[in-house]
Design a protein around this motif. Sequence first.
Motif, PDB file in Angstrom:
ATOM      1  N   SER A 114       5.156 -64.996  36.013  1.00 17.17           N
ATOM      2  CA  SER A 114       6.187 -63.975  35.656  1.00 17.17           C
ATOM      3  C   SER A 114       6.095 -63.550  34.136  1.00 17.17           C
ATOM      4  O   SER A 114       5.369 -64.400  33.266  1.00 17.17           O
TER       5      SER A 114
ATOM      6  N   LEU B 284       8.250 -53.444  35.109  1.00 15.75           N
ATOM      7  CA  LEU B 284       9.291 -53.548  34.337  1.00 15.75           C
ATOM      8  C   LEU B 284       9.403 -52.387  33.214  1.00 15.75           C
ATOM      9  O   LEU B 284      10.636 -52.077  32.831  1.00 15.75           O
TER      10      LEU B 284
ATOM     11  N   GLN C  80      10.126 -61.029  43.974  1.00 16.40           N
ATOM     12  CA  GLN C  80       9.621 -62.017  44.396  1.00 16.40           C
ATOM     13  C   GLN C  80       8.551 -61.911  45.701  1.00 16.40           C
ATOM     14  O   GLN C  80       9.206 -61.496  46.613  1.00 16.40           O
TER      15      GLN C  80
ATOM     16  N   SER D 281      14.600 -64.094  26.615  1.00 13.33           N
ATOM     17  CA  SER D 281      15.203 -63.901  27.848  1.00 13.33           C
ATOM     18  C   SER D 281      14.899 -65.098  28.549  1.00 13.33           C
ATOM     19  O   SER D 281      13.756 -65.495  28.611  1.00 13.33           O
TER      20      SER D 281
ATOM     21  N   TRP E  43       6.109 -59.021  25.349  1.00 10.60           N
ATOM     22  CA  TRP E  43       6.268 -59.893  26.412  1.00 10.60           C
ATOM     23  C   TRP E  43       5.751 -61.153  26.498  1.00 10.60           C
ATOM     24  O   TRP E  43       4.928 -61.698  25.758  1.00 10.60           O
TER      25      TRP E  43
ATOM     26  N   ASN F 154       8.583 -62.176  30.807  1.00  9.43           N
ATOM     27  CA  ASN F 154       9.913 -61.939  30.379  1.00  9.43           C
ATOM     28  C   ASN F 154       9.914 -61.364  28.918  1.00  9.43           C
ATOM     29  O   ASN F 154       9.029 -61.578  28.106  1.00  9.43           O
ATOM     30  N   ARG F 155      10.951 -60.875  28.514  1.00  7.42           N
ATOM     31  CA  ARG F 155      11.108 -60.619  27.141  1.00  7.42           C
ATOM     32  C   ARG F 155      11.498 -61.798  26.173  1.00  7.42           C
ATOM     33  O   ARG F 155      12.007 -62.577  26.747  1.00  7.42           O
TER      34      ARG F 155
ATOM     35  N   HIS G  65       3.060 -56.718  36.758  1.00  8.78           N
ATOM     36  CA  HIS G  65       4.802 -57.017  36.476  1.00  8.78           C
ATOM     37  C   HIS G  65       5.327 -56.252  35.250  1.00  8.78           C
ATOM     38  O   HIS G  65       6.266 -55.519  35.200  1.00  8.78           O
TER      39      HIS G  65
ATOM     40  N   GLY H  59      11.124 -64.533  33.948  1.00  9.42           N
ATOM     41  CA  GLY H  59      11.086 -63.549  35.000  1.00  9.42           C
ATOM     42  C   GLY H  59      11.036 -63.900  36.684  1.00  9.42           C
ATOM     43  O   GLY H  59      10.817 -65.098  36.721  1.00  9.42           O
ATOM     44  N   THR H  60      11.071 -63.186  37.359  1.00 10.47           N
ATOM     45  CA  THR H  60      10.884 -63.336  38.768  1.00 10.47           C
ATOM     46  C   THR H  60       9.216 -63.596  39.052  1.00 10.47           C
ATOM     47  O   THR H  60       8.481 -62.877  38.664  1.00 10.47           O
ATOM     48  N   ARG H  61       9.010 -64.901  39.728  1.00  4.55           N
ATOM     49  CA  ARG H  61       7.664 -65.181  39.904  1.00  4.55           C
ATOM     50  C   ARG H  61       6.927 -64.634  41.117  1.00  4.55           C
ATOM     51  O   ARG H  61       7.734 -64.423  41.939  1.00  4.55           O
TER      52      ARG H  61
ATOM     53  N   SER I 129      13.177 -54.038  38.508  1.00  6.51           N
ATOM     54  CA  SER I 129      12.598 -55.672  38.419  1.00  6.51           C
ATOM     55  C   SER I 129      11.640 -56.091  39.452  1.00  6.51           C
ATOM     56  O   SER I 129      11.319 -55.038  40.102  1.00  6.51           O
TER      57      SER I 129
END
Length: 541
Positions: free
Chosen positions: A227, A265, A275, A233, A34, A229-230, A261, A236-238, A272
Amino acid sequence: MLSSLRHGLSPLNILRRRRLHTRRGDLLNRWPGWEVVIGIEVHAQIRSRAKLFSDTLTSELGQPANTHVSAFDAAFPGTLPRLNHKCVDLAVRTAVALNSNVQRSSSFDRKHYFYFDLPAGYQITQHYAPVSLGGYLKIDGDIPIRIKQIQLEQDTAKLIVEPRTRTPYIDFNRAGSALMEIVSEPDLTSPEEASNYVIRLQRLLRAIGSCDGSMEKGSLRCDVNVSVNRPGSPPGTRCEIKNLNSIKFMYAAIKCEIQRHISILNSSPHASVPQETRGFNEDTFETFKLRSKEDAPDYRYMPDMNLGVLRLTEDYIQGIRQTMPELPDAAWVRLQQRYSLSDAQIAVLLAFDSEKEIPYDGEAFRDGPVAYFERVAALTENPRVACNWVTNELVGQLTARRETYNDNTVTAEQLAELINLVRDKILTRSSGQQLLRYMLDNPSQTASPTELAHKLDLIAMSHSSGSASATMVTPAKPAADLHALCVAAIEGLPSEAEAFRRGNKNVLNKIVGHVMRASRGRADALAAKQALEELLNDHQT
Ligand SMILES: Nc1ncnc2c1ncn2[C@@H]1O[C@H](COP(=O)(O)OP(=O)(O)OP(=O)(O)O)[C@@H](O)[C@H]1O
Ligand SMILES: [Mg+2]
Ligand SMILES: [Mg+2]
């Protein structure tokens, strides 16, 4: 190494840089698979005497409620805002310090929402055209965190809920005070970096005098956006965690939010993160939902027609640039280069420097600990020794007395004289400490440390009458005193003396300790040791 040197990096910086990069890497491994993205909105109260749009004086924490309110602050009909230029000066000063582009023209907008703390039903802020755009603040030496914008806005009133009856009370003292919202780009990658960013920002704001930086008093409050993300990617959504008022809570809130988070996920391949705007529970150390994006208020932003365009000339911006004081990073380099202080010493000195009182409206600062140290250093020979006296002894004693630099009554000249007495062995270090304590207890700008040392019978005992103490001042007690104490110690510890004579050299430390105690710190340990050795050996022959 060579190429780094060519780029102007000292070996120390290279080391620090490597450490940082490995640290950044290590931190990434904490949540394997992550990446973490963090952006912070800092609300900093501008250190101005008057509020942003009225000439009411701003209040300090603890002043009686509703004593600093004008008709405008309470949104009485028919009142109009008038911009306080001192607040603009300080916002521009902040923008310049953050390498941000001060806008030649900016404007004010109304942000509507309905809550007890907002009497007008809208807050005046800078939504469409903020006073400054872009910029950066370096953390950990050389990682730039970009600034998105700096906007001026009004603070709200304070809502206080009486816990027993749950009755809400409103204090309008804070209503209409000036805030700067300093918005970072989402460049931070860990809770450590986020903390570091806020600490650096705090230090910078204090150094330029635009905010007192106190999270405790609520002059600096953070909204943190997080947020995950991978790798590879998009972000992500904050989620935004509102109103964090200490570094400790901010750190904990970010950590908790990252874990939340990740577990959402991980729960299913299609999951997801919604937000949300969240709060932080200081008892459970968890974040909790305040509202989702769907029920986010519609702020109905619109230009505030009562305020015109704020136009700033290049000359004005240049004028502010010219009055900028030395910033913490520059001070660090100067202290290192001019005085060869160690990193640890500089860190303490600068941390201590940030204790100095912040004047209002950009008035001149009184000299802070850095300037104090420099005056002491100029009057003594060894800057590192001078720095130790300032950072260890003076800071230590002030802290023990629950005081700050602003309570210090010992002048730089007095401290320098004291340091020189110790350097010349007229005082032992321990007597020097005692003298400093006495001077803090009995403030006098005119007292001479040399005279006080005599008066308090602190002059060092010396085993040799030709020592510095004999030439500089007349010792109140001659070297014979040390001799007498050594004789007494040997008489008082006959078995130890005997052991020494039989070859047990370690036992000497115990006898020296005895002498030191009996001298109340006036004896120099080395001199006592030599005198004892002479006496014990003489007796042997
Ligand atoms: N994917 C993301 N992850 C974490 N932080 C983000 C992400 N995208 C944006 N941010 C950060 O979110 C913050 C957004 O603040 P900004 O003031 O622009 O808008 P806002 O939060 O919508 O408005 P308001 O001032 O009303 O709270 C910035 O600090 C930005 O860096
Ligand atoms: Mg914002
Ligand atoms: Mg926000």
